[in-house]
Design a protein around this motif. Structure first.
Motif, PDB file in Angstrom:
ATOM      1  N   ARG A 163       0.775  -1.724  -0.101  1.00  0.00           N
ATOM      2  CA  ARG A 163      -0.077   0.167  -0.074  1.00  0.00           C
ATOM      3  C   ARG A 163       1.447   1.736  -0.095  1.00  0.00           C
ATOM      4  NH1 ARG A 163      -1.017   3.189   4.406  1.00  0.00           N
ATOM      5  NH2 ARG A 163      -1.134   1.593   5.740  1.00  0.00           N
ATOM      6  N   CYS A 171       0.782   4.008  -3.081  1.00  0.00           N
ATOM      7  CA  CYS A 171       0.826   5.369  -2.873  1.00  0.00           C
ATOM      8  C   CYS A 171       1.735   6.466  -3.358  1.00  0.00           C
ATOM      9  CB  CYS A 171       0.235   5.235  -1.657  1.00  0.00           C
ATOM     10  SG  CYS A 171      -1.068   4.920  -0.671  1.00  0.00           S
ATOM     11  N   TRP A 188      -4.794  -2.329   3.462  1.00  0.00           N
ATOM     12  CA  TRP A 188      -5.106  -0.846   2.896  1.00  0.00           C
ATOM     13  C   TRP A 188      -6.486  -1.013   3.497  1.00  0.00           C
ATOM     14  CZ3 TRP A 188      -3.731   1.552  -1.724  1.00  0.00           C
ATOM     15  CH2 TRP A 188      -2.225   0.356  -2.391  1.00  0.00           C
ATOM     16  N   PHE A 205      -7.965   2.349   1.471  1.00  0.00           N
ATOM     17  CA  PHE A 205      -6.976   3.799   1.227  1.00  0.00           C
ATOM     18  C   PHE A 205      -6.809   3.842  -0.057  1.00  0.00           C
ATOM     19  CE2 PHE A 205      -3.203   6.050   1.321  1.00  0.00           C
ATOM     20  CZ  PHE A 205      -3.091   6.023   3.221  1.00  0.00           C
ATOM     21  N   PRO A 206      -7.467   5.183   0.171  1.00  0.00           N
ATOM     22  CA  PRO A 206      -6.873   6.525   1.153  1.00  0.00           C
ATOM     23  C   PRO A 206      -8.338   7.338   1.391  1.00  0.00           C
ATOM     24  CG  PRO A 206      -6.809   7.701  -1.572  1.00  0.00           C
ATOM     25  CD  PRO A 206      -6.736   5.563  -1.068  1.00  0.00           C
ATOM     26  N   LEU A 216     -10.090  13.569  -2.604  1.00  0.00           N
ATOM     27  CA  LEU A 216      -8.963  13.466  -1.818  1.00  0.00           C
ATOM     28  C   LEU A 216      -7.825  15.165  -2.220  1.00  0.00           C
ATOM     29  CD1 LEU A 216      -8.063   9.896  -3.664  1.00  0.00           C
ATOM     30  CD2 LEU A 216      -8.307  10.876  -1.293  1.00  0.00           C
ATOM     31  N   TYR A 228      -2.599  13.141   3.414  1.00  0.00           N
ATOM     32  CA  TYR A 228      -1.829  12.214   3.710  1.00  0.00           C
ATOM     33  C   TYR A 228      -1.285  11.559   3.013  1.00  0.00           C
ATOM     34  CZ  TYR A 228      -6.667  10.507   3.834  1.00  0.00           C
ATOM     35  OH  TYR A 228      -8.211  10.185   3.355  1.00  0.00           O
ATOM     36  N   GLN A 229      -2.350  11.116   2.544  1.00  0.00           N
ATOM     37  CA  GLN A 229      -1.933  10.128   0.800  1.00  0.00           C
ATOM     38  C   GLN A 229      -0.709   9.905   0.395  1.00  0.00           C
ATOM     39  OE1 GLN A 229      -4.595  12.456   0.444  1.00  0.00           O
ATOM     40  NE2 GLN A 229      -4.749  13.271  -1.286  1.00  0.00           N
ATOM     41  N   THR A 230      -0.391  11.281   0.363  1.00  0.00           N
ATOM     42  CA  THR A 230       1.378  11.271  -0.508  1.00  0.00           C
ATOM     43  C   THR A 230       1.865  11.858   0.430  1.00  0.00           C
ATOM     44  OG1 THR A 230       0.305  13.774  -0.659  1.00  0.00           O
ATOM     45  CG2 THR A 230       0.191  12.414  -2.460  1.00  0.00           C
ATOM     46  N   SER A 273      -1.780  16.399   6.416  1.00  0.00           N
ATOM     47  CA  SER A 273      -2.951  15.806   6.021  1.00  0.00           C
ATOM     48  C   SER A 273      -3.779  16.601   5.288  1.00  0.00           C
ATOM     49  CB  SER A 273      -3.316  15.085   6.960  1.00  0.00           C
ATOM     50  OG  SER A 273      -3.828  15.830   8.339  1.00  0.00           O
TER      51      SER A 273
END
Ligand SMILES: [Fe+2]
Length: 589
Positions: free
Chosen positions: A75, A79, A153, A179-180, A236, A241-243, A248
């Protein structure tokens, strides 16, 4: 069969030991290492569990880790690649963390415990949450909902559990959100935006929400929308936070909600800025609740079941739990004492026992007291050495004496038996006080907890008397067993229960059954005989930023550094000398 469960490397590491299908003990690493939310590999917790259970590592049939590190690795890698080159700075660090420990979990466990690799098993993160919720509950058939920030995930799963007539138990997870897209991350993003610590201070957002108005619900709904299949998706563009681990929320988030709060900035509810933060908290809380209620309602329709077990860190949200109980159609809602990642250590061990080894299901004792016991003799020794006043009393006079002290407005540090597994103090490592006056709340915040004024304190009450003081819906007593629901204090009692009544008229009540904690139950009765109200304020026995006390010596240290008047461990009672109190008041130390 002897099975050790372990959770580690994210937050709240823990170990749990299951022998012959029944839990024997479980403890969070932080209680032993004294580092709050300790995420390290839980060597101290493992050592204690094995010693307490009388098990040598080589006697273990299995060691079960609570998630699959390779899936988590996949994961994070996926990402990072998706967001490259944006992630190029954080990627090497994420890899270092993972390569440092996480993906070598099998090797770490094997080398620390000397168990062969073939005995090391892995469950999926949300299987562990589901098992911790269903297999520790007394329900025979239940729908299951788990929700947290993220595991490998999955961030939310729905399914069901069943204890079958042939003695087996099964957990089936039907669907997951990945996720995300995450309710936990949505809430944590607001936690960060409001200047609180992510994965730690989410409950402060819930406490602050009671001071706000849901004026920004429409804004929050721009961040999350329901999908036609009954799930949800986050927009998104509002999140980072996903990157990156640095931040966040995105600049678009700030455009929508305004400048974030700095962690050192006081929240002044008298100012428009302070009120905006409270309104933000209230709005995200409302959207979280609405989403969970809708998902639980459709799960109830789909399964037709009467019981729901909730797991994952989101299950610590007692306001949401109470709304799920009231509005989803489930008759009973079960939340374990440790629904977060620490509880996964126990969940993973039980899951392996019931599903991997296919052992017959066993009833799990319905209490949260799986940790180390407290030793009154240790307290007596350290207090003597420190020239404090120590008394040894039999149980009856001790309870009568403490009830007198509480009725006289004294604050009591109360240690009894094995410590709680999970984040709540449920009467074995508690600070107890009279719940009647708002001044007591302010005194506790000022002299003991050193914390924000908007944080509420919780009450404990005998289960038979709970409905007299609190408006509990059907099923509410069960949710109140481990303090998992927030319910209204009955209006006619609010003025007499001012220290535990939150600004919105609610309380996170613990309804205590005598068998679960007989000594505290007797104390509530004795206090009720004196005051007419068998309710006590019950807050966790720790100072701000510290883990809940474990051993007598930690209770003693907390007692000496705070405004607690009396300390009890077993039959030992310690009174603060007047000279120490004077010194404390002068110096605050
Ligand atoms: Fe989790």
């Amino acid at each position: 069969m002897k099975i050790l469960g372990i959770s580690a490397h994210y937050h709240d590491s823990a170990a749990a030991l299951v022998i012959d299908s029944v839990p024997v003990c479980a403890v969070q690493e932080e209680r032993l290492s004294r580092r709050k939310n300790d995420a390290a590999f839980p060597l101290l917790a493992i050592d204690w569990c094995l010693e307490h259970g009388g098990v040598q590592p080589e006697e273990l049939d299995a060691v079960v880790f609570y998630e699959r590190p390779m899936l988590k690795f996949e994961r994070i890698l996926t990402c990072a690649l998706r967001s490259f080159p944006h992630s190029w700075r954080t990627f090497p660090r994420a890899m270092r963390n993972l390569l440092g420990e996480k993906i070598w979990v099998r090797g770490i466990i094997s080398s620390h415990l000397g168990v062969p690799a073939r005995k090391i098993l892995f469950t999926e993160h949300h299987q562990s949450h589901a098992a911790a919720a269903f297999l520790t509950s007394p329900s025979r058939r239940a729908a299951i909902l788990t929700a947290d920030g993220v595991g490998e995930w999955a961030t939310l799963t729905i399914g069901h559990g069943e204890r079958r007539p042939d003695g087996s138990a099964a957990i089936t997870l039907l669907r997951e959100i990945r996720f995300p897209h995450s309710l936990g991350m949505l809430y944590s993003t607001f936690t960060a935006y409001l200047g609180f610590a992510v994965n730690e201070d989410e409950y402060k957002v819930m406490g602050l929400a009671a001071y706000g108005r849901p004026t920004m619900v429409d804004h929050v709904r721009k961040l999350i929308h329901r999908t036609p299949d009954g799930a949800f998706a986050l927009d998104l563009d509002y999140f980072e936070y996903q990157t990156t681990a640095e931040r966040s929320f995105s600049s678009r988030f700030v455009d929508l909600f305004g400048p974030p709060r700095d962690s050192s900035e006081p929240i002044d509810l008298e100012t428009p800025r302070g009120q905006r933060f409270a309104d933000c908290a209230c709005s995200v809380q409302r959207v979280l609740e609405d989403t969970l209620v809708e998902m639980a309602r459709s799960l109830q329709r789909e399964t037709g079941m009467a019981d729901l077990c909730i797991g994952g860190g989101v299950a610590l949200n007692g306001v949401a739990n109470a709304r799920i109980l009231a509005e989803s159609g489930f008759e009973r809602v079960f939340v374990p004492a440790a629904p977060g990642d620490a509880g996964c250590a126990l969940g993973a061990a039980l899951y392996a026992d019931r599903t991997h080894f296919r052992n017959p299901d066993c009833e799990v004792p319905d209490h949260p007291f799986w940790g180390p016991p407290v030793d009154g003799a240790e307290l007596a020794k350290v207090a003597h050495e420190d020239s404090q006043l120590v008394e040894e009393l039999d149980e009856y006079p001790l309870i009568e004496r403490i009830a007198d002290d509480l009725a006289a407005g004294r604050i009591v540090g109360w240690m009894d038996g094995a410590s709680e597994f999970g984040p709540r103090a449920l009467g074995h490592r508690s600070i107890l006080a009279a719940p009647h006056k708002a001044e007591m709340r302010d005194r506790l915040n000022r002299d003991i907890k050193y914390r924000e004024q908007f944080r509420p304190f919780a009450p404990v009450v005998p289960i038979e008397a709970a409905s007299r003081y609190f408006a509990l819906p059907p099923g509410g007593l069960r949710l109140a067993r481990f303090m998992s629901g927030v319910f209204p204090v009955r209006p006619e009692w609010r003025a007499r229960l001012a220290a535990i009544t939150h600004v919105d008229g609610t309380a996170r009540v613990q309804a205590l059954e005598r068998e679960m904690s007989p000594k505290l139950y007797a104390l509530l009765e004795a206090y009720g005989r004196r005051t007419g109200i068998p309710v006590l304020l019950n807050t966790s026995f720790n100072l701000a930023g510290e883990p809940i006390v474990n051993r007598a010596i930690e209770g003693y240290s907390t007692f000496r550094r705070s405004g607690i008047d009396i300390l009890v461990a077993g039959r030992t009672l310690v009174l603060k000398r007047a000279s120490s109190m004077a010194k404390f008041k002068e110096t605050g130390t």
